[in-house]
Design a protein around this motif. Structure first.
Motif, PDB file in Angstrom:
ATOM      1  N   ARG A 389      19.112  13.335  31.389  1.00 31.18           N
ATOM      2  CA  ARG A 389      18.875  14.767  31.256  1.00 31.18           C
ATOM      3  C   ARG A 389      18.102  15.130  29.985  1.00 31.18           C
ATOM      4  O   ARG A 389      17.684  16.278  29.825  1.00 31.18           O
ATOM      5  N   ASN A 390      17.905  14.159  29.100  1.00 36.54           N
ATOM      6  CA  ASN A 390      17.022  14.417  27.968  1.00 36.54           C
ATOM      7  C   ASN A 390      15.575  14.588  28.443  1.00 36.54           C
ATOM      8  O   ASN A 390      14.703  15.001  27.671  1.00 36.54           O
ATOM      9  N   TYR A 391      15.327  14.284  29.711  1.00 34.61           N
ATOM     10  CA  TYR A 391      14.019  14.547  30.319  1.00 34.61           C
ATOM     11  C   TYR A 391      13.603  15.991  30.070  1.00 34.61           C
ATOM     12  O   TYR A 391      12.438  16.274  29.738  1.00 34.61           O
ATOM     13  N   TYR A 392      14.541  16.924  30.231  1.00 31.69           N
ATOM     14  CA  TYR A 392      14.210  18.339  30.142  1.00 31.69           C
ATOM     15  C   TYR A 392      13.877  18.746  28.702  1.00 31.69           C
ATOM     16  O   TYR A 392      13.003  19.589  28.483  1.00 31.69           O
ATOM     17  N   ARG A 512       9.680  17.223  44.832  1.00 33.72           N
ATOM     18  CA  ARG A 512       9.484  15.966  44.112  1.00 33.72           C
ATOM     19  C   ARG A 512      10.680  15.685  43.215  1.00 33.72           C
ATOM     20  O   ARG A 512      11.207  16.604  42.582  1.00 33.72           O
ATOM     21  N   LYS A 513      11.061  14.445  43.129  1.00 41.49           N
ATOM     22  CA  LYS A 513      12.050  14.041  42.126  1.00 41.49           C
ATOM     23  C   LYS A 513      11.333  13.887  40.789  1.00 41.49           C
ATOM     24  O   LYS A 513      10.222  13.377  40.722  1.00 41.49           O
ATOM     25  N   THR A 514      11.976  14.358  39.715  1.00 40.60           N
ATOM     26  CA  THR A 514      11.381  14.203  38.395  1.00 40.60           C
ATOM     27  C   THR A 514      11.177  12.723  38.084  1.00 40.60           C
ATOM     28  O   THR A 514      11.973  11.874  38.492  1.00 40.60           O
ATOM     29  N   SER A 515      10.115  12.409  37.369  1.00 44.53           N
ATOM     30  CA  SER A 515       9.852  11.016  36.985  1.00 44.53           C
ATOM     31  C   SER A 515       9.942  10.899  35.465  1.00 44.53           C
ATOM     32  O   SER A 515      11.028  10.724  34.919  1.00 44.53           O
ATOM     33  N   SER A 516       8.828  11.062  34.760  1.00 45.35           N
ATOM     34  CA  SER A 516       8.836  11.127  33.294  1.00 45.35           C
ATOM     35  C   SER A 516       8.090  12.387  32.902  1.00 45.35           C
ATOM     36  O   SER A 516       7.214  12.860  33.640  1.00 45.35           O
ATOM     37  N   PRO A 517       8.402  12.967  31.746  1.00 43.30           N
ATOM     38  CA  PRO A 517       7.693  14.187  31.336  1.00 43.30           C
ATOM     39  C   PRO A 517       6.180  14.009  31.313  1.00 43.30           C
ATOM     40  O   PRO A 517       5.441  14.889  31.757  1.00 43.30           O
ATOM     41  N   GLU A 519       4.238  11.829  32.999  1.00 37.76           N
ATOM     42  CA  GLU A 519       3.664  11.711  34.337  1.00 37.76           C
ATOM     43  C   GLU A 519       3.685  13.048  35.070  1.00 37.76           C
ATOM     44  O   GLU A 519       2.702  13.429  35.720  1.00 37.76           O
ATOM     45  N   ASP A 520       4.805  13.756  34.981  1.00 34.44           N
ATOM     46  CA  ASP A 520       4.923  15.017  35.700  1.00 34.44           C
ATOM     47  C   ASP A 520       3.975  16.070  35.132  1.00 34.44           C
ATOM     48  O   ASP A 520       3.336  16.818  35.888  1.00 34.44           O
ATOM     49  N   LEU A 521       3.856  16.157  33.812  1.00 33.26           N
ATOM     50  CA  LEU A 521       2.933  17.126  33.210  1.00 33.26           C
ATOM     51  C   LEU A 521       1.489  16.800  33.568  1.00 33.26           C
ATOM     52  O   LEU A 521       0.686  17.705  33.843  1.00 33.26           O
ATOM     53  N   ALA A 522       1.148  15.525  33.583  1.00 30.26           N
ATOM     54  CA  ALA A 522      -0.211  15.131  33.954  1.00 30.26           C
ATOM     55  C   ALA A 522      -0.517  15.536  35.393  1.00 30.26           C
ATOM     56  O   ALA A 522      -1.620  16.012  35.704  1.00 30.26           O
ATOM     57  N   ARG A 523       0.464  15.367  36.274  1.00 33.40           N
ATOM     58  CA  ARG A 523       0.268  15.722  37.685  1.00 33.40           C
ATOM     59  C   ARG A 523       0.160  17.247  37.828  1.00 33.40           C
ATOM     60  O   ARG A 523      -0.690  17.760  38.578  1.00 33.40           O
ATOM     61  N   ILE A 524       1.011  17.973  37.123  1.00 31.48           N
ATOM     62  CA  ILE A 524       1.042  19.427  37.240  1.00 31.48           C
ATOM     63  C   ILE A 524      -0.241  20.063  36.696  1.00 31.48           C
ATOM     64  O   ILE A 524      -0.833  20.943  37.320  1.00 31.48           O
ATOM     65  N   LEU A 525      -0.668  19.592  35.536  1.00 29.92           N
ATOM     66  CA  LEU A 525      -1.796  20.230  34.858  1.00 29.92           C
ATOM     67  C   LEU A 525      -3.141  19.626  35.229  1.00 29.92           C
ATOM     68  O   LEU A 525      -4.195  20.119  34.819  1.00 29.92           O
ATOM     69  N   GLY A 526      -3.091  18.541  35.987  1.00 31.17           N
ATOM     70  CA  GLY A 526      -4.323  17.946  36.471  1.00 31.17           C
ATOM     71  C   GLY A 526      -5.102  17.224  35.391  1.00 31.17           C
ATOM     72  O   GLY A 526      -6.336  17.147  35.461  1.00 31.17           O
TER      73      GLY A 526
END
Length: 526
Positions: A389-392, A512-517, A519-526
């Motif tokens: 949960r430190n992911y968040y 989507r299941k969360t992965s790493s901050p 990776e997820d930010l890169a996918r979200i922001l393109g």
């Protein structure tokens, strides 16, 4: 016992054996199943009949006490089962004299659900757990005198479906309808809270505890906090909120009490450490109670539907004298104690409800059009103890400086003491309130979509949610019923979602299941 309704469930599959991870034993778990079966029997009895306010109250309370970390008392659960049976008997008095065992109105055997085909079990679990979460919202609204017939009737309809031998095609519409009705229920609670206590306003809350006797109040029930503030006024006591009670500081009719001082501690899962050694009583008004350690058990009080063996329970009379006397006896701290949040901050800010954000809509829209705000993130939901949960925390820290982080529920304690600065004249982190205030986030999203003349899924907005218990389930169903896609969910996926049901959610809503901050930010922001 078998229970897999919350995120902490053993092995990410289900708690079995003598006790669950939450601390409830097999007797409590089985009594909760028995109560749920009785509620399904009440729903069956309502078919062709007209349940009234007393039945609605039994239905809502019965569902709420089965939410995770609410009730650990055998006596309280048995009383609730009897109350449900009384309401069922009142609906169908003719059955008591009937010699024909049609079993139409019998209590439901929950083993039929737990042993059903995994896809049927999954869809029925979504309905059942969604109803439990929705019942919590309906309960709080009812405490303030607000009720809605559509919401009340759907509890019967939803539970009736759980008890029927229906196909996936028959159950899926009920799953979506659970989300639709929950939106109406959350809107009702929003109206109840703001009519009673005013529109929340941004408020900075200290994490320090002043010298002298004090009381900590936890849970979600604003009415109980108001009662406590009234009964303690002028008695030389200070009141500190805990966990999900923090947003109470933003309501004008509550913050007017000078002895409502600040917030103690962080999210619910840290209470066994944070409450140990505190020279003050703690009052639990709703869910989020963990089995108290013996070292502070004599200082914990419960009220409403919350109960635990050996703890003092404040009944319907709402006389908080035992809590007040314990606070005066303990005396509090001799000197000011400066506590901090998880990241070392000494204060937090709350009160950015939909009223505040929409009042600044022109300012927000202008900042988006000028490029000052590139993206909105809603990072919210339940906190919990499971690793990961430190992911968040890391996610919020890594969000770009031209983005805004909206948050709500107790998951915000992972990062709400961070200072990320301001953007467009607004702080980059804006706390919208309790999980009970999720309606506000939906309202803001819909208003922004309207302002930009697009759909919600076309907004520069991403939902990154943490889930723990059943209120998170009904909120997720509401988002899906609105057609909102590309939700990031973690830290684990619900154990009650079967592979086929998950595939349906991924294919239709791109969950989507969360992965790493990163990776997820890169996918979200393109």
């Amino acid at each position: 016992m078998f229970c897999y309704q919350c995120e902490q469930t053993a092995g990410c599959s289900g708690c079995t054996g003598a006790a669950g991870v939450c601390g409830k034993n097999a007797k409590i778990s089985n009594l909760q199943d028995e109560l749920t079966g009785a509620l399904i029997g009440l729903a069956r009895a309502s078919d062709g009949n007209q349940p009234g306010p007393a039945a609605h109250k039994a239905m809502i309370e019965g569902l709420f006490v089965t939410v995770t970390n609410v009730n650990f008392s055998e006596d309280a659960l048995r009383d609730q089962i009897e109350a449900v049976h009384r309401q069922k008997a009142a609906l169908i008095p003719q059955c008591s004299d009937c010699g024909s065992p049609c079993i139409r109105n019998d209590d439901y055997d929950m083993n039929l659900l737990w042993n059903a085909d995994e896809d049927i079990r999954s869809l029925k679990s979504l309905i059942l757990f969604g109803l439990r979460g929705m019942a919590a919202y309906a309960y709080h609204a009812l405490a303030l005198g607000y009720s809605d017939d559509t919401v009340n009737q759907f509890f019967y309809k939803g539970l009736f479906a759980v008890g029927e031998d229906w196909t996936m095609e028959q159950l899926l519409p009920v799953v979506m309808e659970t989300g639709e009705v929950n939106l109406k229920c959350m809107e009702l609670l929003d109206k109840a809270n703001t009519c009673a206590y005013g529109t929340p306003a941004p408020t900075t809350v200290s994490l320090a505890v002043e010298p002298g006797p004090f009381i900590i109040i936890s849970g979600h029930d604003l009415k109980d906090l108001e009662r406590l503030l009234i009964q303690t006024e002028g008695k030389g006591l200070s009141i500190y909120t805990h966990s999900e009670m923090l947003p109470a500081h933003a309501y004008p009719q509550l913050k007017k009490y000078a002895h409502l001082k600040g917030n103690f501690g962080t999210a619910w899962q840290n209470q066994q450490k944070e409450f140990d050694g505190v020279p003050a009583p703690i009052l639990f008004t709703t869910n989020c109670l963990m089995p108290p350690k013996k070292s502070y058990q004599d200082r914990v009080f419960t009220t409403e539907v919350v109960a635990y063996p050996q703890l003092t329970h404040i009944g319907e009379g709402k006389d908080f004298t035992p809590v007040i006397e314990k606070a005066l006896e303990l005396g509090g701290y001799a000197q000011t104690q400066q506590f901090t949040g998880i990241n070392g901050g000494s204060q937090v800010t709350t009160g950015f409800g939909h009223g505040t954000i929409l009042a600044a809509a022109d300012q927000v829209i202008s900042a988006v059009k000028s490029g000052d705000i590139r993206h909105f993130f809603l990072v919210g939901g339940c906190d919990g103890a499971r690793p990961g949960r430190n992911y968040y925390t890391d996610f919020v820290k890594k969000t770009p400086s031209d983005s805004v982080v909206l948050t709500l529920a107790c998951g915000k304690y992972r990062f709400n003491d961070l200072d990320l600065g301001a953007i467009g004249g607004l702080p980059r982190i804006m706390d919208m309130g309790q999980c009970n205030d999720a309606y506000g986030a939906v309202k803001v999203a819909l208003a922004l979509a309207d302002a930009f003349e697009c759909g919600v899924n076309d907004l520069p907005l991403t939902l990154v949610l943490s889930w723990f218990e059943q209120k998170a389930v009904c909120i997720l169903l509401t988002l899906l019923s609105l057609g909102i896609k590309n939700i990031y969910l973690g830290p684990t996926l619900p154990a009650f979602i079967s592979p086929n049901v998950l595939s349906y959610l991924v294919d239709n809503f791109q969950i989507r299941k969360t992965s790493s901050p990163e990776e997820d930010l890169a996918r979200i922001l393109g």
